[in-house]
Design a protein around this motif. Sequence first.
Motif, short mmCIF file in Angstrom:
data_model
loop_
_atom_site.label_atom_id
_atom_site.label_comp_id
_atom_site.label_asym_id
_atom_site.label_seq_id
_atom_site.Cartn_x
_atom_site.Cartn_y
_atom_site.Cartn_z
N ALA A 114 -8.13 43.83 22.24
CA ALA A 114 -7.29 42.68 21.92
C ALA A 114 -7.35 42.36 20.43
O ALA A 114 -6.33 42.06 19.80
CB ALA A 114 -7.73 41.47 22.75
N LYS A 115 -8.54 42.44 19.85
CA LYS A 115 -8.69 42.16 18.42
C LYS A 115 -8.00 43.22 17.57
O LYS A 115 -7.33 42.92 16.58
CB LYS A 115 -10.18 42.08 18.06
N LEU A 116 -8.14 44.49 17.95
CA LEU A 116 -7.54 45.58 17.19
C LEU A 116 -6.02 45.54 17.23
O LEU A 116 -5.35 45.94 16.26
CB LEU A 116 -8.05 46.93 17.73
N LEU A 117 -5.46 45.06 18.34
CA LEU A 117 -4.00 45.04 18.50
C LEU A 117 -3.39 43.67 18.23
O LEU A 117 -2.20 43.47 18.46
CB LEU A 117 -3.63 45.51 19.91
N GLU A 118 -4.21 42.74 17.73
CA GLU A 118 -3.76 41.35 17.56
C GLU A 118 -2.47 41.24 16.75
O GLU A 118 -1.58 40.44 17.06
CB GLU A 118 -4.87 40.54 16.89
N LYS A 119 -2.33 42.02 15.69
CA LYS A 119 -1.18 41.91 14.79
C LYS A 119 -0.05 42.88 15.14
O LYS A 119 0.95 42.94 14.42
CB LYS A 119 -1.64 42.12 13.35
N HIS A 120 -0.21 43.60 16.23
CA HIS A 120 0.79 44.59 16.62
C HIS A 120 1.59 44.06 17.81
O HIS A 120 1.32 44.38 18.96
CB HIS A 120 0.12 45.92 16.95
N ASN A 121 2.59 43.24 17.50
CA ASN A 121 3.35 42.56 18.55
C ASN A 121 4.24 43.49 19.36
O ASN A 121 4.85 43.06 20.34
CB ASN A 121 4.19 41.44 17.94
N GLU A 122 4.35 44.74 18.93
CA GLU A 122 5.15 45.69 19.72
C GLU A 122 4.46 46.05 21.03
O GLU A 122 5.07 46.64 21.92
CB GLU A 122 5.44 46.95 18.91
N TYR A 123 3.19 45.67 21.16
CA TYR A 123 2.46 45.95 22.40
C TYR A 123 2.47 44.71 23.30
O TYR A 123 2.01 43.64 22.90
CB TYR A 123 1.01 46.35 22.11
N SER A 124 3.01 44.87 24.48
CA SER A 124 2.90 43.83 25.50
C SER A 124 1.65 44.11 26.34
O SER A 124 1.12 45.22 26.32
CB SER A 124 4.14 43.81 26.40
N ILE A 125 1.20 43.10 27.04
CA ILE A 125 -0.06 43.23 27.79
C ILE A 125 0.18 42.89 29.25
O ILE A 125 0.75 41.84 29.57
CB ILE A 125 -1.16 42.33 27.20
N SER A 145 -11.40 35.40 32.77
CA SER A 145 -12.20 35.75 31.58
C SER A 145 -11.47 36.78 30.72
O SER A 145 -11.43 36.66 29.49
CB SER A 145 -13.56 36.31 32.02
N ILE A 146 -10.90 37.79 31.37
CA ILE A 146 -10.13 38.81 30.64
C ILE A 146 -8.96 38.16 29.91
O ILE A 146 -8.71 38.41 28.73
CB ILE A 146 -9.61 39.89 31.62
N ALA A 147 -8.22 37.31 30.63
CA ALA A 147 -7.04 36.66 30.05
C ALA A 147 -7.41 35.78 28.86
O ALA A 147 -6.73 35.80 27.83
CB ALA A 147 -6.34 35.83 31.12
N LYS A 158 -1.29 30.95 26.82
CA LYS A 158 -2.00 30.63 28.05
C LYS A 158 -1.74 31.75 29.06
O LYS A 158 -0.93 32.65 28.80
CB LYS A 158 -1.52 29.30 28.63
N TRP A 159 -2.43 31.70 30.18
CA TRP A 159 -2.15 32.65 31.25
C TRP A 159 -1.41 31.94 32.38
O TRP A 159 -1.48 30.72 32.51
CB TRP A 159 -3.43 33.31 31.77
N SER A 160 -0.72 32.72 33.19
CA SER A 160 0.03 32.14 34.29
C SER A 160 0.20 33.17 35.41
O SER A 160 0.25 34.38 35.15
CB SER A 160 1.41 31.68 33.81
N LEU A 161 0.30 32.68 36.64
CA LEU A 161 0.64 33.54 37.77
C LEU A 161 2.15 33.74 37.87
O LEU A 161 2.62 34.59 38.63
CB LEU A 161 0.10 32.94 39.07
N ASN A 162 2.89 32.95 37.10
CA ASN A 162 4.35 33.03 37.08
C ASN A 162 4.79 34.05 36.03
O ASN A 162 4.57 33.86 34.84
CB ASN A 162 4.95 31.66 36.78
N VAL A 163 5.40 35.12 36.46
CA VAL A 163 5.77 36.20 35.55
C VAL A 163 6.80 35.76 34.52
O VAL A 163 6.89 36.36 33.43
CB VAL A 163 6.30 37.41 36.36
N HIS A 170 0.94 37.03 31.89
CA HIS A 170 1.05 37.04 33.35
C HIS A 170 -0.14 37.76 33.98
O HIS A 170 -0.50 38.87 33.58
CB HIS A 170 2.34 37.75 33.77
N ILE A 171 -0.78 37.10 34.95
CA ILE A 171 -1.82 37.74 35.76
C ILE A 171 -1.22 38.04 37.12
O ILE A 171 -0.79 37.14 37.84
CB ILE A 171 -3.05 36.83 35.92
N ASN A 172 -1.19 39.30 37.46
CA ASN A 172 -0.68 39.73 38.76
C ASN A 172 -1.85 39.82 39.73
O ASN A 172 -2.69 40.72 39.64
CB ASN A 172 0.01 41.09 38.62
#
Length: 235
Positions: A114-125, A145-147, A158-163, A170-172
Amino acid sequence: MKIALLGYGKMGKEIELVASSRNHTIVSKIDKNFKEGDLNLADIAIDFSSPDAALSNIIMALNINIPVVSGTTGWLKDFNMVESASKKNNVGFLYSSNFSIAVNIFLELNRSLAKLLEKHNEYSIELNETHHDQKIDAPSGTAISIANDIISNSRYEKWSLNVNEKNSLHINSIRKGNIIGIHEVNYKSSGDQIKISHESFSRSNYAIGALIASEWLIGKKGIYSMSDVLNINKK
């Protein structure tokens, strides 16, 4: 080490089984339907109860100067009350959403990604977690904890169960069958992806981790986590 079990469900029984192999003794078992033994004889209490019972169980032990290791999820809105009880009684408390050694290393790997990719917004998670259909809380404490680690190092707020919730990770959460636990994080762009995952095949790894944490906590004061036990640098 003399152990009190706060909660005697699947994890309580697994800890009892593993504890004997490490030459520890169970001196008390407390569950919603019964009490056995004497809590006052315990060197430490291990809490794997339920979200509605955890807070009272933990504070009960701390108030008689028994350190507590807790793996119960779903009660953390009241964490400040446990911190106060720990401080007031000058006794140790350790909480972890997951006591697996490998999961805690997985969490550290995810923090680093997460820290290494912080500035690379082309990556979705993408964050997926799957557990057995008897697990009460969703998402799992480990998924939260992961989120939170991702949110601290990304554009997500924030995290959400709503996609479809805006600016949310989003946490699936899936509940099915007898799956012990699977957590997967996928950092994905249009051109490539990095995927890390952890799967548990048995509850014994959680029990071993909880006992290692308990052995470590004896004689200590204050609030701790598995990162302290494993000497993982969270900075």
